[in-house]
Structures are given as structure tokens and as C-alpha cells.
Write a protein that holds these residues in place. Structure first.
Motif, PDB file in Angstrom:
ATOM      1  N   VAL A  26       0.856  -1.185   0.000  1.00 41.73           N
ATOM      2  CA  VAL A  26       0.000   0.000   0.000  1.00 41.73           C
ATOM      3  C   VAL A  26       0.892   1.234   0.000  1.00 41.73           C
ATOM      4  CG1 VAL A  26      -1.730   1.296   1.320  1.00 41.73           C
ATOM      5  CG2 VAL A  26      -1.785  -1.198   1.325  1.00 41.73           C
ATOM      6  N   SER A  27       0.615   2.167  -0.897  1.00 42.42           N
ATOM      7  CA  SER A  27       1.372   3.422  -0.905  1.00 42.42           C
ATOM      8  C   SER A  27       0.453   4.642  -0.838  1.00 42.42           C
ATOM      9  CB  SER A  27       2.271   3.506  -2.149  1.00 42.42           C
ATOM     10  OG  SER A  27       1.488   3.436  -3.320  1.00 42.42           O
ATOM     11  N   ASP A  28      -0.829   4.454  -1.044  1.00 41.69           N
ATOM     12  CA  ASP A  28      -1.810   5.541  -1.011  1.00 41.69           C
ATOM     13  C   ASP A  28      -2.005   6.035   0.426  1.00 41.69           C
ATOM     14  OD1 ASP A  28      -4.210   7.050  -2.206  1.00 41.69           O
ATOM     15  OD2 ASP A  28      -5.107   5.872  -0.569  1.00 41.69           O
ATOM     16  N   THR A  29      -1.959   7.342   0.603  1.00 40.92           N
ATOM     17  CA  THR A  29      -2.052   7.926   1.940  1.00 40.92           C
ATOM     18  C   THR A  29      -3.341   7.552   2.652  1.00 40.92           C
ATOM     19  OG1 THR A  29      -0.601   9.762   1.364  1.00 40.92           O
ATOM     20  CG2 THR A  29      -2.078  10.098   3.241  1.00 40.92           C
ATOM     21  N   LYS A  30      -4.465   7.684   1.974  1.00 41.49           N
ATOM     22  CA  LYS A  30      -5.746   7.387   2.623  1.00 41.49           C
ATOM     23  C   LYS A  30      -5.795   5.918   3.060  1.00 41.49           C
ATOM     24  CE  LYS A  30      -9.727   9.162   1.260  1.00 41.49           C
ATOM     25  NZ  LYS A  30     -11.005   9.413   0.570  1.00 41.49           N
ATOM     26  N   ALA A  31      -5.343   5.015   2.213  1.00 42.06           N
ATOM     27  CA  ALA A  31      -5.347   3.583   2.545  1.00 42.06           C
ATOM     28  C   ALA A  31      -4.383   3.291   3.694  1.00 42.06           C
ATOM     29  CB  ALA A  31      -4.998   2.755   1.316  1.00 42.06           C
ATOM     30  N   LEU A  32      -3.223   3.932   3.697  1.00 40.77           N
ATOM     31  CA  LEU A  32      -2.275   3.746   4.808  1.00 40.77           C
ATOM     32  C   LEU A  32      -2.867   4.280   6.109  1.00 40.77           C
ATOM     33  CD1 LEU A  32       1.089   4.723   3.090  1.00 40.77           C
ATOM     34  CD2 LEU A  32       0.545   2.491   4.089  1.00 40.77           C
ATOM     35  N   PHE A  33      -3.517   5.439   6.029  1.00 39.59           N
ATOM     36  CA  PHE A  33      -4.107   6.029   7.226  1.00 39.59           C
ATOM     37  C   PHE A  33      -5.226   5.136   7.767  1.00 39.59           C
ATOM     38  CE2 PHE A  33      -6.651   8.859   9.803  1.00 39.59           C
ATOM     39  CZ  PHE A  33      -5.668   9.509  10.538  1.00 39.59           C
ATOM     40  N   GLU A  34      -6.049   4.606   6.873  1.00 37.76           N
ATOM     41  CA  GLU A  34      -7.108   3.703   7.321  1.00 37.76           C
ATOM     42  C   GLU A  34      -6.511   2.464   7.984  1.00 37.76           C
ATOM     43  OE1 GLU A  34     -11.031   1.199   5.823  1.00 37.76           O
ATOM     44  OE2 GLU A  34      -9.784   2.195   4.311  1.00 37.76           O
ATOM     45  N   ALA A  35      -5.500   1.874   7.355  1.00 39.59           N
ATOM     46  CA  ALA A  35      -4.874   0.673   7.928  1.00 39.59           C
ATOM     47  C   ALA A  35      -4.266   0.973   9.293  1.00 39.59           C
ATOM     48  CB  ALA A  35      -3.815   0.131   6.974  1.00 39.59           C
ATOM     49  N   MET A  36      -3.620   2.120   9.422  1.00 38.08           N
ATOM     50  CA  MET A  36      -3.045   2.498  10.703  1.00 38.08           C
ATOM     51  C   MET A  36      -4.148   2.678  11.748  1.00 38.08           C
ATOM     52  SD  MET A  36      -0.458   5.646  11.633  1.00 38.08           S
ATOM     53  CE  MET A  36      -1.625   6.923  11.207  1.00 38.08           C
ATOM     54  N   THR A  37      -5.243   3.300  11.356  1.00 36.65           N
ATOM     55  CA  THR A  37      -6.365   3.509  12.267  1.00 36.65           C
ATOM     56  C   THR A  37      -6.963   2.174  12.704  1.00 36.65           C
ATOM     57  OG1 THR A  37      -6.840   5.662  11.286  1.00 36.65           O
ATOM     58  CG2 THR A  37      -8.630   4.612  12.517  1.00 36.65           C
ATOM     59  N   LEU A  38      -7.118   1.247  11.767  1.00 38.42           N
ATOM     60  CA  LEU A  38      -7.645  -0.073  12.121  1.00 38.42           C
ATOM     61  C   LEU A  38      -6.751  -0.753  13.153  1.00 38.42           C
ATOM     62  CD1 LEU A  38      -8.786  -1.463   8.637  1.00 38.42           C
ATOM     63  CD2 LEU A  38     -10.218  -0.449  10.430  1.00 38.42           C
ATOM     64  N   GLU A  39      -5.444  -0.649  12.955  1.00 37.98           N
ATOM     65  CA  GLU A  39      -4.516  -1.271  13.910  1.00 37.98           C
ATOM     66  C   GLU A  39      -4.572  -0.582  15.266  1.00 37.98           C
ATOM     67  OE1 GLU A  39      -3.119  -4.107  13.440  1.00 37.98           O
ATOM     68  OE2 GLU A  39      -3.342  -4.282  11.278  1.00 37.98           O
ATOM     69  N   VAL A  40      -4.680   0.743  15.261  1.00 38.67           N
ATOM     70  CA  VAL A  40      -4.810   1.477  16.524  1.00 38.67           C
ATOM     71  C   VAL A  40      -6.086   1.044  17.249  1.00 38.67           C
ATOM     72  CG1 VAL A  40      -5.316   3.778  17.490  1.00 38.67           C
ATOM     73  CG2 VAL A  40      -3.403   3.468  15.890  1.00 38.67           C
ATOM     74  N   MET A  41      -7.182   0.958  16.514  1.00 36.37           N
ATOM     75  CA  MET A  41      -8.454   0.557  17.121  1.00 36.37           C
ATOM     76  C   MET A  41      -8.408  -0.887  17.619  1.00 36.37           C
ATOM     77  SD  MET A  41     -10.462   3.079  17.225  1.00 36.37           S
ATOM     78  CE  MET A  41     -10.394   4.739  16.600  1.00 36.37           C
ATOM     79  N   GLN A  42      -7.609  -1.716  16.978  1.00 36.06           N
ATOM     80  CA  GLN A  42      -7.531  -3.133  17.331  1.00 36.06           C
ATOM     81  C   GLN A  42      -6.791  -3.363  18.642  1.00 36.06           C
ATOM     82  OE1 GLN A  42      -4.526  -5.226  17.207  1.00 36.06           O
ATOM     83  NE2 GLN A  42      -5.699  -6.975  17.881  1.00 36.06           N
ATOM     84  N   ALA A  43      -5.888  -2.493  19.025  1.00 34.15           N
ATOM     85  CA  ALA A  43      -5.065  -2.720  20.217  1.00 34.15           C
ATOM     86  C   ALA A  43      -5.925  -3.179  21.393  1.00 34.15           C
ATOM     87  CB  ALA A  43      -4.290  -1.455  20.568  1.00 34.15           C
ATOM     88  N   GLY A  44      -5.650  -4.378  21.854  1.00 34.81           N
ATOM     89  CA  GLY A  44      -6.376  -4.943  22.977  1.00 34.81           C
ATOM     90  C   GLY A  44      -7.652  -5.677  22.598  1.00 34.81           C
ATOM     91  N   LEU A  45      -7.974  -5.728  21.329  1.00 39.10           N
ATOM     92  CA  LEU A  45      -9.202  -6.378  20.859  1.00 39.10           C
ATOM     93  C   LEU A  45      -8.879  -7.405  19.782  1.00 39.10           C
ATOM     94  CD1 LEU A  45     -11.366  -3.169  20.335  1.00 39.10           C
ATOM     95  CD2 LEU A  45     -11.460  -4.714  22.286  1.00 39.10           C
TER      96      LEU A  45
END
Length: 185
Positions: A26-45
Motif C-alpha cells: 500500500v502506498s496511497d495515503t488514505k489507505a495507509l491512514f485507514e490501515a493504521m487507524t484499524l490497527e490502533v483501534m484493534q489494540a487490545g481487541l
């Protein structure tokens, strides 16, 4: 029979995510930001919980529009905290605004993707999308500390490692998984 990584359950959402998205570069900013957000939201879940809430997050988070996310108000966070379609963790939700602002600032000079590549290279990580390149806990910890200095939060070594796997910086599909060979070419 199709062989997938051992962590993939029989849930169609998980299978679809693994087969079509996880580990793809992935190199697209929006897609990278979404993936990062998903991982942040996943922490502990469970990540499956996050995937099941993904469409709700896209809608609530302005389809990951950095301009809108960087300017949302405390009132917006209160609305998100009432939305049972989201991960209702106040600090994680507040992180969205901060991360959007950081990425916007980065993008004034270079793409978010190039920023990540540079940070990875600065940490002396083996960046080889065609080979299995595990990151040691020490190096993931070092990269995590660098990103925290830039203002990122909720990106500890485990979360960061997962983000790098999900976005194809590393090909960590198991060697017997059909995706490993496809991404190694």
C-alpha cells in the motif's frame, strides 16, 4: 484446497481481508491512514471485531478524509462515543485527529508512504517486500519510539508490526499460504 495463514478463521470477512488486502503493498495515503487507524483501534481487541466495524468507521470518520479528521471537534468525539458501530475508546478516537494532523504535516514535504519508508530505513529494518523479513522486538520498539517522537500514539511495537504486515512493508504470509508465493514474485 487453498492454504491460508493459520490465523485466518472461517469467517468470510476475515477470509476476504486476508485474500484481498492483508500484506498487499500500500502506498496511497488514505489507505495507509485507514490501515493504521484499524490497527490502533484493534489494540487490545480481536481484529475481527475491528473488521466487522470497518464500514461504520469509514462512514463516521469521513471516509478517512484527513482534512475533516484533522478538524473534528470534541463534540464529534462525544457523538462517536455514543455510536455502537465504532470502537468506543475515547483516547483512540482522540488519536484520530492528532494522527490526521501529523500526516497532513508530513505530506507538506513528502508522501506518507515515503515518510514511512525513510523511518523504516533509518531504523535499519530489512525492507524487502519479496522476502520474509521478520522485525525483531528490538527494532520494532526502536521504530515505535521514533514515531512517538513525531507525535504518533497507540503505535507500540506490536501494533506497528501489525501495521507493517497489513500494508505490505513485510511479506509475513506463512510460506505455505497461497499469498506468500504471489507476493514474493
Amino acid at each position: 484446497m487453498v492454504h491460508r495463514c493459520h490465523w485466518v478463521t472461517s469467517d468470510p470477512i476475515y477470509i476476504d481481508y486476508h485474500d484481498k488486502e492483508w500484506g498487499e503493498p500500500v502506498s496511497d495515503t488514505k489507505a495507509l491512514f485507514e490501515a493504521m487507524t484499524l490497527e490502533v483501534m484493534q489494540a487490545g481487541l480481536s481484529f475481527l471485531i475491528v473488521l466487522k466495524k470497518r464500514e461504520h468507521m469509514r462512514k463516521a470518520f469521513f471516509n478517512y478524509d484527513l482534512n475533516q479528521l484533522s478538524q473534528h471537534s470534541d463534540q464529534q468525539i462525544e457523538q462517536w462515543l455514543q455510536n455502537d458501530g465504532l470502537i468506543r475508546h475515547e483516547q483512540k478516537l482522540k488519536t484520530l485527529k492528532k494522527h490526521a494532523q501529523i500526516v497532513q504535516e508530513i505530506e507538506k514535504n513528502q508522501s506518507f508512504y515515503n515518510y514511512l519508508v525513510t523511518k523504516i530505513e533509518e531504523t535499519n529494518l530489512a525492507l524487502d517486500q519479496k522476502a520474509h523479513a521478520p522485525i525483531t522486538a528490538h527494532l520494532a520498539n526502536k521504530l515505535s519510539k521514533q514515531l512517538k517522537k513525531e507525535g504518533f500514539s497507540f503505535l507500540g511495537p506490536v501494533t506497528l508490526y501489525s501495521f507493517l504486515e497489513a500494508t505490505g512493508f513485510l511479506n509475513n504470509h506463512e510460506t505455505n499460504c497461497f499469498k506468500h508465493e504471489a507476493l514474493s514474485k
